[in-house]
Write a protein that holds these residues in place. Structure first.
Motif, PDB file in Angstrom:
ATOM      1  N   ALA A 200      48.911  79.980  59.902  1.00 40.87           N
ATOM      2  CA  ALA A 200      48.180  78.724  60.090  1.00 40.87           C
ATOM      3  C   ALA A 200      49.136  77.553  60.297  1.00 40.87           C
ATOM      4  O   ALA A 200      48.912  76.691  61.165  1.00 40.87           O
ATOM      5  CB  ALA A 200      47.279  78.477  58.881  1.00 40.87           C
TER       6      ALA A 200
ATOM      7  N   ALA B   7      50.728  77.754  63.790  1.00 39.09           N
ATOM      8  CA  ALA B   7      49.762  77.381  64.823  1.00 39.09           C
ATOM      9  C   ALA B   7      49.568  75.867  64.872  1.00 39.09           C
ATOM     10  O   ALA B   7      49.495  75.273  65.958  1.00 39.09           O
ATOM     11  CB  ALA B   7      48.433  78.091  64.569  1.00 39.09           C
ATOM     12  N   ALA B   8      49.491  75.247  63.698  1.00 42.62           N
ATOM     13  CA  ALA B   8      49.326  73.787  63.662  1.00 42.62           C
ATOM     14  C   ALA B   8      50.541  73.085  64.253  1.00 42.62           C
ATOM     15  O   ALA B   8      50.408  72.104  64.991  1.00 42.62           O
ATOM     16  CB  ALA B   8      49.092  73.333  62.227  1.00 42.62           C
TER      17      ALA B   8
ATOM     18  N   GLY C 257      50.506  73.347  67.952  1.00 41.44           N
ATOM     19  CA  GLY C 257      49.515  72.440  68.513  1.00 41.44           C
ATOM     20  C   GLY C 257      50.007  71.002  68.542  1.00 41.44           C
ATOM     21  O   GLY C 257      49.836  70.288  69.536  1.00 41.44           O
ATOM     22  N   LEU C 258      50.635  70.564  67.473  1.00 41.82           N
ATOM     23  CA  LEU C 258      51.119  69.192  67.403  1.00 41.82           C
ATOM     24  C   LEU C 258      52.228  68.933  68.403  1.00 41.82           C
ATOM     25  O   LEU C 258      52.282  67.859  69.021  1.00 41.82           O
ATOM     26  CB  LEU C 258      51.613  68.891  65.986  1.00 41.82           C
ATOM     27  CG  LEU C 258      52.113  67.469  65.732  1.00 41.82           C
ATOM     28  CD1 LEU C 258      50.985  66.454  65.897  1.00 41.82           C
ATOM     29  CD2 LEU C 258      52.726  67.353  64.341  1.00 41.82           C
TER      30      LEU C 258
ATOM     31  N   ALA D  95      48.919  72.841  57.384  1.00 50.79           N
ATOM     32  CA  ALA D  95      48.232  73.279  58.596  1.00 50.79           C
ATOM     33  C   ALA D  95      47.014  72.409  58.874  1.00 50.79           C
ATOM     34  O   ALA D  95      46.754  72.028  60.026  1.00 50.79           O
ATOM     35  CB  ALA D  95      47.822  74.740  58.460  1.00 50.79           C
ATOM     36  N   LEU D  96      46.249  72.072  57.838  1.00 50.33           N
ATOM     37  CA  LEU D  96      45.074  71.223  58.028  1.00 50.33           C
ATOM     38  C   LEU D  96      45.476  69.812  58.460  1.00 50.33           C
ATOM     39  O   LEU D  96      44.853  69.220  59.357  1.00 50.33           O
ATOM     40  CB  LEU D  96      44.256  71.170  56.745  1.00 50.33           C
ATOM     41  CG  LEU D  96      43.534  72.472  56.358  1.00 50.33           C
ATOM     42  CD1 LEU D  96      42.941  72.364  54.959  1.00 50.33           C
ATOM     43  CD2 LEU D  96      42.442  72.807  57.377  1.00 50.33           C
TER      44      LEU D  96
ATOM     45  N   GLY E  83      47.378  70.142  61.955  1.00 50.56           N
ATOM     46  CA  GLY E  83      46.409  70.602  62.938  1.00 50.56           C
ATOM     47  C   GLY E  83      45.393  69.523  63.275  1.00 50.56           C
ATOM     48  O   GLY E  83      45.043  69.321  64.447  1.00 50.56           O
TER      49      GLY E  83
ATOM     50  N   ALA F  88      47.007  67.001  65.467  1.00 55.76           N
ATOM     51  CA  ALA F  88      47.169  67.530  66.826  1.00 55.76           C
ATOM     52  C   ALA F  88      45.871  67.432  67.628  1.00 55.76           C
ATOM     53  O   ALA F  88      45.886  67.234  68.843  1.00 55.76           O
ATOM     54  CB  ALA F  88      47.648  68.979  66.762  1.00 55.76           C
ATOM     55  N   LEU F  89      44.740  67.577  66.939  1.00 54.87           N
ATOM     56  CA  LEU F  89      43.434  67.581  67.603  1.00 54.87           C
ATOM     57  C   LEU F  89      42.809  66.200  67.741  1.00 54.87           C
ATOM     58  O   LEU F  89      41.825  66.040  68.475  1.00 54.87           O
ATOM     59  CB  LEU F  89      42.468  68.470  66.807  1.00 54.87           C
ATOM     60  CG  LEU F  89      42.764  69.969  66.763  1.00 54.87           C
ATOM     61  CD1 LEU F  89      41.939  70.633  65.671  1.00 54.87           C
ATOM     62  CD2 LEU F  89      42.475  70.610  68.117  1.00 54.87           C
TER      63      LEU F  89
ATOM     64  N   ALA G  99      39.105  67.687  64.523  1.00 62.10           N
ATOM     65  CA  ALA G  99      40.088  67.030  63.650  1.00 62.10           C
ATOM     66  C   ALA G  99      39.423  66.582  62.350  1.00 62.10           C
ATOM     67  O   ALA G  99      39.982  66.750  61.263  1.00 62.10           O
ATOM     68  CB  ALA G  99      40.708  65.837  64.362  1.00 62.10           C
TER      69      ALA G  99
ATOM     70  N   ALA H 142      38.950  69.482  60.011  1.00 62.67           N
ATOM     71  CA  ALA H 142      40.216  69.825  59.352  1.00 62.67           C
ATOM     72  C   ALA H 142      40.516  68.837  58.226  1.00 62.67           C
ATOM     73  O   ALA H 142      40.918  69.230  57.129  1.00 62.67           O
ATOM     74  CB  ALA H 142      41.352  69.836  60.373  1.00 62.67           C
TER      75      ALA H 142
END
Length: 380
Positions: A114, A117-118, A121-122, A154-155, A158, A161-162, A170, A173
């Protein structure tokens, strides 16, 4: 093509050497842990115990938790109090069905996945900043201790990033981040300053849904007990029972030096207000990446309870600042703060104060952000 300045080349060489050494250390530690599953005094002992605890209404009772964990782990002389809000228990029932070894393996790999992945993404798939996240000494502490920092990181990362392209996701999260609420302490300021109303609505609805679900599945009385337990947590924190040497807040550093609780609280409050001001000031006056760098750094300085493993989010701030014409002194300071958790676990721990260089780093990043062109949209 202009030649690379010697100082830039030197900085890149130093960065490569530091990341390579840290990544090697973390990789070897991860392989060792997965292969040997050492039974050490790790925080994951607490997370594995919490969903097994009974009666549930006693979960915030330190004495009851101590007796339970010492009976559960023969030879264990300490204990891990449950300090999280009640809805945290909604995320842990699966641990009851797994042995300690299997649960720790799944927990570690899930958190790493996780968090990776975050980070991807960022940073839009760029590998060096993600390597800096995974190779940090704070990440090493998270691996060894089995802490929640990968999941919380990650939250947070992530969601950031969103935020601009998927504001509702977002918000979801950020709503889930209330399971460890101190990590999102300054997020509302960033969202309000940027008028991110859809994200705010999604976060509020998600957090509210967690509370309602916890009240439906768990005794609602737990929420009152949690609030009542917070003063005891604070007393343990200031008494030194919370491992002040590996805490990174201004209050913890001052208490470690022998300052009174009143002075520690006062300085922590001032630092928190200053950190909040930095977030609000930069949220709309600079490009998004630098605003995020300020937020991440300010979060670590402002929250009243933070340990060295919570600094897993800091490399993201350093990477975002590094790309913004960061001066050499700020890069050196960032490197010191990045490596500081290693010193906190060494014989030099009693001399290692994390908050002062962190405050200087926040000041430097804030100044850098305010000098950047307004309206830029690059995430990094």
């Amino acid at each position: 093509m202009m030649p690379t300045p010697p100082t830039t080349g030197l900085h890149r060489m130093a960065l490569t050497a530091v990341l390579t050494l840290c990544a090697t250390l973390n990789g070897v530690t991860l392989v060792w842990m997965l292969a040997k599953q050492p039974h050490i005094n790790a925080d994951f002992l607490g997370f594995w115990a919490y969903p097994r605890f009974s009666p549930l209404l006693e979960i915030y009772n330190p004495d009851a938790m101590m007796r339970f964990q010492q009976a559960l782990y023969p030879g264990f002389k300490s204990y891990y109090p449950f300090t999280y809000p009640p809805d945290f228990l909604l995320a842990t029932p699966w641990l009851r069905d797994l042995s300690y070894t299997t649960a720790k393996t799944v927990w570690t790999l899930a958190g790493l996945t996780a968090f990776t992945a975050a980070g991807l993404g960022l940073f839009k798939g760029r590998t060096v900043p993600v390597l800096a996240l995974l190779a940090s000494p704070a990440a090493l502490l998270t691996l060894v201790l089995g802490q929640t920092s990968f999941f919380a990181g990650a939250l947070l990362l992530g969601g950031l990033a969103l935020l601009r392209e998927r504001p509702v996701l977002a918000g979801i999260a950020f709503g889930l981040l209330t399971l460890k609420p101190q990590m999102g302490l300054l997020l509302p300021l960033l969202l309000l300053a940027r008028c991110e109303w859809r994200t705010i609505a999604a976060a509020v609805l998600t957090a509210g849904a967690l509370v309602m679900l916890s009240c439906a599945l768990l005794p609602p009385e737990l929420w009152r007990l949690w609030v009542q337990s917070l003063p005891q947590i604070q007393r343990d924190y200031f008494s030194g029972g919370a491992n002040l040497n590996v805490m990174i807040t201004p209050a913890a550093n001052l208490r470690h030096l022998g300052a009174s609780p009143a002075l520690a609280i006062a300085v922590q409050t001032i630092c928190g207000l200053g950190a909040a001001g930095a977030v609000v000031t930069t949220a709309r006056r600079t490009e998004y990446g630098l605003a995020v760098a300020v937020l991440l750094t300010a979060t670590l300085l402002a929250q009243p309870h933070a340990y060295a493993y919570d600094a897993v989010i800091l490399p993201a701030a350093l990477a975002l600042g590094w790309r913004a014409n960061c001066p050499a002194w700020l890069k050196v300071l960032g490197g010191i703060v990045y490596l500081a958790p290693l010193a906190m676990l060494s014989p030099l721990a009693s001399w290692c104060l994390y908050a002062p260089p962190l405050a200087l780093l926040l000041a430097g990043l804030t100044a850098l952000a305010l000098k950047a062109p307004r309206g830029a949209n690059s995430p990094a």
